[in-house]
Design an enzyme around this catalytic site. Structure first.
Site, PDB file in Angstrom:
ATOM      1  N   CYS A   1     -23.762  34.109  26.083  1.00 41.95           N
ATOM      2  CA  CYS A   1     -23.147  33.811  27.379  1.00 41.95           C
ATOM      3  C   CYS A   1     -23.628  34.781  28.458  1.00 41.95           C
ATOM      4  CB  CYS A   1     -21.627  33.899  27.250  1.00 41.95           C
ATOM      5  SG  CYS A   1     -20.764  33.728  28.825  1.00 41.95           S
TER       6      CYS A   1
ATOM      7  N   CYS B   1     -22.331  25.663  32.053  1.00 39.20           N
ATOM      8  CA  CYS B   1     -21.541  26.552  31.207  1.00 39.20           C
ATOM      9  C   CYS B   1     -22.308  27.807  30.842  1.00 39.20           C
ATOM     10  CB  CYS B   1     -21.216  25.872  29.891  1.00 39.20           C
ATOM     11  SG  CYS B   1     -20.039  24.586  30.041  1.00 39.20           S
TER      12      CYS B   1
ATOM     13  N   CYS C   1     -19.845  37.712  24.166  1.00 39.57           N
ATOM     14  CA  CYS C   1     -20.413  36.612  23.387  1.00 39.57           C
ATOM     15  C   CYS C   1     -21.917  36.615  23.632  1.00 39.57           C
ATOM     16  CB  CYS C   1     -19.775  35.292  23.790  1.00 39.57           C
ATOM     17  SG  CYS C   1     -17.977  35.336  23.564  1.00 39.57           S
TER      18      CYS C   1
ATOM     19  N   GLU D   1     -17.440  33.158  40.818  1.00 37.41           N
ATOM     20  CA  GLU D   1     -18.005  31.851  41.097  1.00 37.41           C
ATOM     21  C   GLU D   1     -17.043  30.745  40.730  1.00 37.41           C
ATOM     22  OE1 GLU D   1     -22.741  32.392  40.760  1.00 37.41           O
ATOM     23  OE2 GLU D   1     -21.712  32.115  38.879  1.00 37.41           O
TER      24      GLU D   1
ATOM     25  N   CYS E   1     -16.611  39.726  32.324  1.00 41.71           N
ATOM     26  CA  CYS E   1     -15.799  39.481  31.127  1.00 41.71           C
ATOM     27  C   CYS E   1     -15.929  40.691  30.225  1.00 41.71           C
ATOM     28  CB  CYS E   1     -16.304  38.224  30.412  1.00 41.71           C
ATOM     29  SG  CYS E   1     -15.255  37.706  29.048  1.00 41.71           S
TER      30      CYS E   1
ATOM     31  N   CYS F   1     -13.972  24.008  38.258  1.00 44.43           N
ATOM     32  CA  CYS F   1     -14.042  25.031  37.221  1.00 44.43           C
ATOM     33  C   CYS F   1     -13.842  26.379  37.910  1.00 44.43           C
ATOM     34  CB  CYS F   1     -15.416  24.935  36.559  1.00 44.43           C
ATOM     35  SG  CYS F   1     -15.734  26.234  35.375  1.00 44.43           S
TER      36      CYS F   1
END
Ligand code: SAH
Ligand code: SF4
Length: 384
Positions: A136, A358, A133, A109, A129, A122
């Site tokens: 997230c 975010c 975390c 994205e 990933c 962004c």
């Protein structure tokens, strides 16, 4: 909420392209070598380069100055295609989120955020990933793979197509800044990220100033040092906690590079000055990291480092147990930070209605290769 969506646009993800090599991640020297290897004169490389990087052209057939033979030879061996757009969502606040598909079907994205004085893109550096975390959304999606330099550049070029920003460097451009804050940990894909950023920042490439490029990292200390020495871009650090016991949970890479090592390394980051401060990102999670004591410890921790603090209200996503801090807690935290000399530190969430804020980015690629991801996750945790 007003969402308009477009499906299956952009360059076709046709299989014939796969055999041809992308020119987008190649340095000028590599393009020159590729052009001469086809038996074409060297000056064709410069013409080709300008068509791609300054004018955003993708179809060799349109590059008339190259001559017919060169166009045909190039079209057989190479392409300059962007990733394909699977969907486009427009938020009520002007934010645009694109879901893009690479030639192998993997999805990532990117998000465009217009502001008064700038337009920020962004971009993603990985699909998923490897880090986990706990707050997230992307972290719940294991790494499928790294994006290549061509795919990282392809996102920027695609956004410029979408925003009508060609030729590169024109006065009224909508895309002025780039942040690596999309999916993935850019410093775990450092070589490809470096290649892409060098092309984006090179005067003969897109010519974007390194002052307009920000790389956000969860804190991979050795690569932060390389990034400072080799790229000199702005740095954003996902700090989120001021005690190792808590950061070990929120940002598990902390078990490998703890807060002291991280802060010491940022202190040495070469380009920092009052005009170019490091950004400390701090997500505000109710009852977890949002006390006045945390705020005081934060300002103490970074004392002496030219810094901005970005308090990010936690953006919820389906399945999370965390909640965003109350307005009162955020206000109290912000007051302490402001008293220490940091201006307007609370970041307004953008594109919340389209899950573009975010930490909300997550593609569906995770479903495609589950067995591989499990193996990858095991390998990853064993190195932590
Ligand atoms: N992997 C890099 C860059 C991508 S994340 C990094 O971690 O820095 C971009 C930013 O969004 C990071 O600061 C990340 O910590 C933050 N973030 C992640 N999840 C979030 C959430 N749910 N709410 C608010 N911010 C979040
Ligand atoms: Fe990865 Fe950054 Fe999300 Fe952590 S915050 S899981 S490093 S994308």
């Amino acid at each position: 909420m007003q969402i308009s969506q477009a499906l299956n646009e952009g360059a076709p993800a046709a299989s014939p392209q796969v055999a041809r090599q992308s020119l987008l991640g190649m340095s000028f020297d590599e393009v020159e070598a590729a052009v001469t290897a086809l038996g074409l004169p060297r000056f064709r490389a410069r013409q080709l380069w300008r068509r791609i990087w300054r004018h955003g052209q993708t179809d060799f057939g349109d590059m008339t100055e190259l001559g017919k033979d060169a166009r045909a030879a190039l079209a057989q061996a190479f392409h300059a295609d962007r990733p394909m757009i699977t969907s486009r969502q427009n938020s009520t606040d002007g934010t645009i989120k694109w879901l893009i598909r690479c030639h192998d079907g993997q999805e990532a994205e990117m998000v465009y955020i217009p502001e008064e004085d700038r337009g920020t893109l962004c971009i993603s550096s990985q699909i998923g990933c490897t880090l986990t975390c706990s707050f997230c959304h992307t972290g719940t999606q294991r790494l499928v793979r790294n994006l290549t330099a061509a795919e990282i550049c392809g996102q920027v070029l695609l956004a410029m197509d979408e925003l009508g920003d060609w030729p590169a460097g024109k006065a009224e451009r909508r895309l002025t800044n780039i942040v690596l804050m999309g999916m993935g940990e850019p410093l775990f894909n450092y070589e490809e990220v470096k290649k892409a950023l060098l092309l984006i920042m090179w005067g003969e490439g897109l010519g974007l100033s390194k002052r307009r490029v920000t790389l956000s990292t969860s804190g991979i200390v050795p690569e932060i040092e390389r990034c400072g020495a080799e790229l000199g871009v702005n740095l954003a650090i996902s700090l989120h906690a001021v005690r190792d016991d808590l950061r070990d949970v929120l940002v598990p890479i902390n078990r490998k590079y703890n807060i002291k090592e991280l802060v010491d390394c940022v202190r040495r980051y070469p380009v920092l000055s009052n005009a170019r401060r490091v950004t400390w990102e701090y997500v505000m999670i109710k009852g977890v990291n949002d006390s006045p004591e945390d705020a005081k410890a934060l300002v103490k921790l970074i004392r002496g480092i030219p810094s901005k603090i970005n308090l990010i209200p936690f953006n919820p996503w389906p399945g999370t147990d965390y909640e965003c801090s109350s307005d009162a807690a955020i206000d109290a935290f912000a007051k302490i930070v402001m008293k220490a000399g940091y201006a307007s530190p609370v970041r307004t969430p953008r594109g919340r209605d389209i899950l573009a804020a975010c930490g909300q980015l997550k593609s569906e690629s995770v479903r495609l290769r589950k067995s591989q991801m499990v193996a990858q996750a095991q390998a990853e945790t064993s190195t932590l």
